[in-house]
Write a protein that holds these residues in place. Structure first.
Motif, PDB file in Angstrom:
ATOM      1  N   TRP A 240     -33.740 -48.927 -39.986  1.00 43.05           N
ATOM      2  CA  TRP A 240     -34.976 -49.131 -40.728  1.00 43.05           C
ATOM      3  C   TRP A 240     -35.110 -50.599 -41.128  1.00 43.05           C
ATOM      4  O   TRP A 240     -34.106 -51.333 -41.211  1.00 43.05           O
ATOM      5  CB  TRP A 240     -34.983 -48.320 -42.017  1.00 43.05           C
ATOM      6  N   THR A 241     -36.335 -50.995 -41.461  1.00 37.74           N
ATOM      7  CA  THR A 241     -36.606 -52.244 -42.168  1.00 37.74           C
ATOM      8  C   THR A 241     -36.884 -51.891 -43.627  1.00 37.74           C
ATOM      9  O   THR A 241     -37.807 -51.102 -43.914  1.00 37.74           O
ATOM     10  CB  THR A 241     -37.807 -52.981 -41.562  1.00 37.74           C
ATOM     11  N   LEU A 242     -36.072 -52.413 -44.520  1.00 37.32           N
ATOM     12  CA  LEU A 242     -36.196 -52.101 -45.947  1.00 37.32           C
ATOM     13  C   LEU A 242     -37.456 -52.737 -46.520  1.00 37.32           C
ATOM     14  O   LEU A 242     -37.879 -53.824 -46.101  1.00 37.32           O
ATOM     15  CB  LEU A 242     -34.969 -52.591 -46.697  1.00 37.32           C
ATOM     16  N   SER A 243     -38.021 -52.071 -47.510  1.00 34.62           N
ATOM     17  CA  SER A 243     -39.230 -52.607 -48.140  1.00 34.62           C
ATOM     18  C   SER A 243     -38.946 -53.298 -49.459  1.00 34.62           C
ATOM     19  O   SER A 243     -39.858 -53.812 -50.108  1.00 34.62           O
ATOM     20  CB  SER A 243     -40.253 -51.489 -48.358  1.00 34.62           C
TER      21      SER A 243
ATOM     22  N   SER B   9     -40.007 -49.679 -44.867  1.00 34.57           N
ATOM     23  CA  SER B   9     -41.387 -49.889 -44.421  1.00 34.57           C
ATOM     24  C   SER B   9     -41.603 -49.458 -42.980  1.00 34.57           C
ATOM     25  O   SER B   9     -42.741 -49.384 -42.515  1.00 34.57           O
ATOM     26  CB  SER B   9     -41.766 -51.365 -44.574  1.00 34.57           C
ATOM     27  N   GLY B  10     -40.515 -49.189 -42.246  1.00 31.62           N
ATOM     28  CA  GLY B  10     -40.666 -48.791 -40.859  1.00 31.62           C
ATOM     29  C   GLY B  10     -39.368 -48.916 -40.102  1.00 31.62           C
ATOM     30  O   GLY B  10     -38.277 -49.028 -40.693  1.00 31.62           O
ATOM     31  N   ALA B  11     -39.472 -48.918 -38.780  1.00 27.15           N
ATOM     32  CA  ALA B  11     -38.292 -48.978 -37.918  1.00 27.15           C
ATOM     33  C   ALA B  11     -37.567 -50.307 -38.052  1.00 27.15           C
ATOM     34  O   ALA B  11     -38.175 -51.347 -38.346  1.00 27.15           O
ATOM     35  CB  ALA B  11     -38.697 -48.745 -36.467  1.00 27.15           C
ATOM     36  N   GLY B  12     -36.252 -50.267 -37.818  1.00 28.96           N
ATOM     37  CA  GLY B  12     -35.475 -51.492 -37.787  1.00 28.96           C
ATOM     38  C   GLY B  12     -35.812 -52.320 -36.562  1.00 28.96           C
ATOM     39  O   GLY B  12     -36.397 -51.836 -35.588  1.00 28.96           O
ATOM     40  N   ASN B  13     -35.431 -53.584 -36.614  1.00 31.83           N
ATOM     41  CA  ASN B  13     -35.721 -54.489 -35.500  1.00 31.83           C
ATOM     42  C   ASN B  13     -34.994 -54.046 -34.228  1.00 31.83           C
ATOM     43  O   ASN B  13     -33.897 -53.491 -34.296  1.00 31.83           O
ATOM     44  CB  ASN B  13     -35.294 -55.913 -35.846  1.00 31.83           C
ATOM     45  N   PRO B  14     -35.577 -54.286 -33.067  1.00 35.05           N
ATOM     46  CA  PRO B  14     -34.880 -53.971 -31.814  1.00 35.05           C
ATOM     47  C   PRO B  14     -33.571 -54.734 -31.707  1.00 35.05           C
ATOM     48  O   PRO B  14     -33.460 -55.884 -32.161  1.00 35.05           O
ATOM     49  CB  PRO B  14     -35.867 -54.418 -30.728  1.00 35.05           C
ATOM     50  N   GLY B  15     -32.567 -54.097 -31.115  1.00 32.08           N
ATOM     51  CA  GLY B  15     -31.295 -54.774 -30.889  1.00 32.08           C
ATOM     52  C   GLY B  15     -31.397 -55.750 -29.731  1.00 32.08           C
ATOM     53  O   GLY B  15     -32.347 -55.718 -28.945  1.00 32.08           O
ATOM     54  N   PRO B  16     -30.410 -56.624 -29.581  1.00 38.77           N
ATOM     55  CA  PRO B  16     -30.481 -57.666 -28.554  1.00 38.77           C
ATOM     56  C   PRO B  16     -30.319 -57.162 -27.129  1.00 38.77           C
ATOM     57  O   PRO B  16     -30.688 -57.855 -26.183  1.00 38.77           O
ATOM     58  CB  PRO B  16     -29.323 -58.593 -28.929  1.00 38.77           C
TER      59      PRO B  16
ATOM     60  N   ALA C 130     -36.705 -50.488 -30.997  1.00 35.22           N
ATOM     61  CA  ALA C 130     -36.928 -50.478 -32.438  1.00 35.22           C
ATOM     62  C   ALA C 130     -36.485 -49.144 -33.025  1.00 35.22           C
ATOM     63  O   ALA C 130     -36.788 -48.083 -32.489  1.00 35.22           O
ATOM     64  CB  ALA C 130     -38.401 -50.727 -32.739  1.00 35.22           C
ATOM     65  N   GLY C 131     -35.746 -49.188 -34.134  1.00 41.99           N
ATOM     66  CA  GLY C 131     -35.306 -47.981 -34.806  1.00 41.99           C
ATOM     67  C   GLY C 131     -34.027 -47.376 -34.279  1.00 41.99           C
ATOM     68  O   GLY C 131     -33.522 -46.411 -34.847  1.00 41.99           O
ATOM     69  N   THR C 132     -33.475 -47.929 -33.191  1.00 45.84           N
ATOM     70  CA  THR C 132     -32.259 -47.394 -32.575  1.00 45.84           C
ATOM     71  C   THR C 132     -31.346 -48.545 -32.168  1.00 45.84           C
ATOM     72  O   THR C 132     -31.798 -49.510 -31.559  1.00 45.84           O
ATOM     73  CB  THR C 132     -32.587 -46.570 -31.323  1.00 45.84           C
ATOM     74  N   LEU C 133     -30.075 -48.437 -32.502  1.00 47.63           N
ATOM     75  CA  LEU C 133     -29.083 -49.421 -32.067  1.00 47.63           C
ATOM     76  C   LEU C 133     -27.924 -48.684 -31.411  1.00 47.63           C
ATOM     77  O   LEU C 133     -27.340 -47.769 -31.995  1.00 47.63           O
ATOM     78  CB  LEU C 133     -28.563 -50.244 -33.254  1.00 47.63           C
ATOM     79  N   ALA C 134     -27.600 -49.062 -30.182  1.00 44.95           N
ATOM     80  CA  ALA C 134     -26.435 -48.506 -29.497  1.00 44.95           C
ATOM     81  C   ALA C 134     -25.165 -48.949 -30.220  1.00 44.95           C
ATOM     82  O   ALA C 134     -25.147 -49.974 -30.910  1.00 44.95           O
ATOM     83  CB  ALA C 134     -26.406 -48.980 -28.053  1.00 44.95           C
ATOM     84  N   TYR C 135     -24.090 -48.171 -30.023  1.00 42.06           N
ATOM     85  CA  TYR C 135     -22.848 -48.543 -30.713  1.00 42.06           C
ATOM     86  C   TYR C 135     -22.385 -49.939 -30.308  1.00 42.06           C
ATOM     87  O   TYR C 135     -21.847 -50.669 -31.142  1.00 42.06           O
ATOM     88  CB  TYR C 135     -21.743 -47.518 -30.442  1.00 42.06           C
TER      89      TYR C 135
ATOM     90  N   THR D 291     -25.844 -53.251 -43.345  1.00 36.79           N
ATOM     91  CA  THR D 291     -27.037 -53.936 -43.835  1.00 36.79           C
ATOM     92  C   THR D 291     -26.930 -55.424 -43.548  1.00 36.79           C
ATOM     93  O   THR D 291     -25.841 -56.012 -43.525  1.00 36.79           O
ATOM     94  CB  THR D 291     -27.231 -53.739 -45.352  1.00 36.79           C
ATOM     95  N   SER D 292     -28.088 -56.022 -43.325  1.00 41.13           N
ATOM     96  CA  SER D 292     -28.190 -57.470 -43.171  1.00 41.13           C
ATOM     97  C   SER D 292     -29.633 -57.856 -43.487  1.00 41.13           C
ATOM     98  O   SER D 292     -30.541 -57.488 -42.736  1.00 41.13           O
ATOM     99  CB  SER D 292     -27.834 -57.908 -41.746  1.00 41.13           C
ATOM    100  N   GLY D 293     -29.827 -58.540 -44.614  1.00 42.71           N
ATOM    101  CA  GLY D 293     -31.184 -58.867 -45.016  1.00 42.71           C
ATOM    102  C   GLY D 293     -31.975 -57.599 -45.270  1.00 42.71           C
ATOM    103  O   GLY D 293     -31.557 -56.720 -46.033  1.00 42.71           O
ATOM    104  N   ASP D 294     -33.106 -57.460 -44.576  1.00 44.62           N
ATOM    105  CA  ASP D 294     -33.935 -56.266 -44.757  1.00 44.62           C
ATOM    106  C   ASP D 294     -33.656 -55.187 -43.713  1.00 44.62           C
ATOM    107  O   ASP D 294     -34.416 -54.235 -43.582  1.00 44.62           O
ATOM    108  CB  ASP D 294     -35.425 -56.634 -44.747  1.00 44.62           C
ATOM    109  N   GLN D 295     -32.546 -55.320 -42.988  1.00 41.79           N
ATOM    110  CA  GLN D 295     -32.206 -54.346 -41.945  1.00 41.79           C
ATOM    111  C   GLN D 295     -31.130 -53.375 -42.437  1.00 41.79           C
ATOM    112  O   GLN D 295     -30.168 -53.774 -43.088  1.00 41.79           O
ATOM    113  CB  GLN D 295     -31.728 -55.058 -40.676  1.00 41.79           C
ATOM    114  N   TRP D 296     -31.304 -52.098 -42.094  1.00 36.53           N
ATOM    115  CA  TRP D 296     -30.383 -51.026 -42.511  1.00 36.53           C
ATOM    116  C   TRP D 296     -30.198 -50.067 -41.346  1.00 36.53           C
ATOM    117  O   TRP D 296     -31.180 -49.640 -40.716  1.00 36.53           O
ATOM    118  CB  TRP D 296     -30.975 -50.277 -43.705  1.00 36.53           C
TER     119      TRP D 296
END
Length: 533
Positions: A302-305, A316-323, A328-333, A356-361
């Motif tokens: 998620w992106t924290l609000s 506020s919505g999905a987390g940022n896409p991984g590299p 968006a909203g999903t991170l592979a292990y 967590t990192s900044g507004d990412q959870w």
């Protein structure tokens, strides 16, 4: 299964498919890993673990569309850790909407008309002769129409499906079929429940003489279970019941939470937990030894609000896409362990770890969590574990714990690895040979156009974009770009050129081509105006 579960069920929205600072990880990560393994050996008595005949299954779903991912995320059938798996399921074939019979999802990738990935998959037996190789049917995207309801509602449709699928499985040499209809009576009529029961019972009767396995991926959500499954009858007909015990939460919700908690945290909905799903399926009549517990190899983000980063914080919505997966909203292990190395903060919550990192959870299952779940499986006398999906473990070992650290930890905890690190053969003497989404599936339809006559045979191109020399650029005006290219006349179509041939593709129904990711995606992520022509 294109991992969509209770979160989508409860919200009915179109949701998709120990970390700390780097110095800590670099200095004590390996020590911590061996400490956990030592605990497992102590619990199992040390030495060579005793194998549970029915409790050591490791069912590995192989998401075939990972073949099209780019860079370090690209995953081929040769990457499947078949030495750890008792069963591997090829995800997915689909249901033809006109004939209501099974058909390949991506004829270019799957069949001999293209890359022949079915055959490559079946050659995994060379690495593990005991493994059972099944074909999965359905998935989240393929279930988004009435075709499965139409299939199960009429005896002649079911009979035609059964006769066709028997021929298909035996011709290729699959060991069985895994049903992944998500979900009976979920968006269809209440009659789906009876139709699904009849479908699996008739398939069971037809498969038995051929000693084919019949399995199914099923919901962990109470309301879907009640509406869609005659649990006792379905479980009796199936060899294995694969519980989709994940995606209980996700970015379709406005509060953060671990999406696959073994037990609910204080104050949380008790029905949204792994333990509840297991107990409820058994209460409804499913034998424990047929239940196979789903474990996710990815996290929901998620992106924290606000500034609150605790479980239940507003988002506020999905987390940022991984590299690498860029979802968006999903991170592979493998993205999660790299986030750890980049300094994301890890917290071990009551319902599982999160970063967590900044507004990412992001909440996920780490090594300790999957070991705990494997021990739960043994303690409850369940049939084993199911992994969605193997393409998202750290299969390259990029984070320093060796390849596939989650799968290896599960294998260790279930007694499939002895104390020398060797995978032990499974005793199948009593077994009958007669089973989410983070990413939407890739192309399913392929047509070929020849632009001029040629006497030289042209082989199908690699599905990954590449940069051939200037003498490989086709003069056909459609081929304005190298690699896969959007079709300017259609949101759903794209193509690729190879020599004198143009290969046309169509995304699965409801998906659009997204040129920036070289893949098909949901329309909100791939609007036509964003396609690069």
């Amino acid at each position: 299964m294109e991992s969509k579960q209770q979160g989508c069920e409860s919200g009915d929205s179109d949701c998709n498919g120990g970390l700390s600072d780097m110095p800590w990880w670099r200095s004590v990560g390996v020590w911590w890993w061996w400490m956990v393994v030592g605990v497992v050996v102590a619990v199992t008595g040390g030495g060579d673990p005793v194998l549970a005949r029915d409790g050591d299954k490791i069912v590995c779903y192989y998401a075939s569309w990972a073949h099209y991912r780019q860079g370090a995320a690209r995953y081929t059938v040769q990457d499947v850790p078949v030495e750890h798996c008792t069963h591997v399921i090829y995800a997915f074939a689909v249901l033809d909407a006109a004939t209501l019979t099974l058909t390949p999802h991506d004829s270019h990738l799957d069949t001999a008309a293209g890359l022949d990935n079915y055959r490559a998959f079946l050659q995994l037996r060379r690495r593990n002769p005991q493994v059972k190789l099944l074909l999965g049917l359905g998935g989240w995207t393929d279930s988004r129409s009435d075709k499965y309801s139409r299939l199960v509602s009429q005896p002649h449709h079911r009979n035609a499906f059964t006769q066709h699928v028997l021929d298909f499985l035996t011709t290729y040499g699959f060991d069985g079929l895994d049903l992944d209809w998500e979900f009976p009576a979920h968006h269809g009529p209440s009659e789906d429940k009876e139709g699904f029961k009849k479908w699996v019972e008739e398939l069971r009767a037809a498969f038995r003489p051929h000693r084919l396995l019949l399995t199914a991926a099923v919901s962990a959500g109470k309301s879907i279970i009640d509406r869609g499954y005659d649990v006792a009858a379905v479980a009796k007909a199936l060899d294995q019941v694969h519980l989709m015990t994940y995606d209980m939460h996700g970015s379709w919700e406005s509060r953060v939470a671990n999406h696959a908690p073994l037990f609910p945290a204080n104050g949380a909905n008790p029905e949204l937990s792994v333990d509840f799903a297991v107990q409820y399926w058994m209460k409804k009549g499913a034998p424990a030894d047929k239940l196979v517990l789903g474990i996710p190899l990815y996290g929901r983000s998620w992106t924290l609000s606000g500034s609150d980063t605790s479980v239940g914080a507003a988002a506020s919505g999905a987390g940022n896409p991984g590299p690498l997966m860029k979802s968006a909203g999903t991170l592979a292990y493998y993205e999660l362990c790299q986030a750890q190395q980049a300094g994301w903060k890890k917290v071990s919550g009551a319902d599982g770890p999160y970063l967590t990192s900044g507004d990412q959870w992001v909440g996920y299952d780490d090594v300790a969590t999957v070991i705990r779940k494997a021990q739960y499986v043994r303690g409850k006398g369940l049939g084993g574990v199911m992994l969605w999906d193997v393409t998202m473990d750290d299969f390259r070992g990029s984070c320093g714990d060796g390849p596939n650290p989650l799968i290896a930890a599960i294998s260790q905890a279930l007694g499939r690895i002895n104390n020398h690190g060797t995978v032990r053969p499974r005793d199948d003497s009593t077994s009958q040979r007669s089973t989410p989404r983070p990413q939407p599936p890739r192309p399913i339809t392929t047509t070929t156009t020849t632009t001029h006559t040629s006497t030289t045979q042209t082989h199908l191109p690699s599905p990954m974009p590449h940069h051939p020399g200037s003498n490989s650029v086709n003069s056909n005006p459609e081929c304005r770009r190298k690699g896969y290219t959007a079709d300017a006349k259609s949101c759903e179509h794209f193509f690729r050129c190879a020599g004198d041939r143009v290969f046309h593709f169509k995304c699965p129904e409801g998906l659009h081509w997204l040129q920036s990711r070289v893949s098909c995606d949901w329309p909100d992520a791939a609007p036509c105006k964003n396609l690069l022509y």
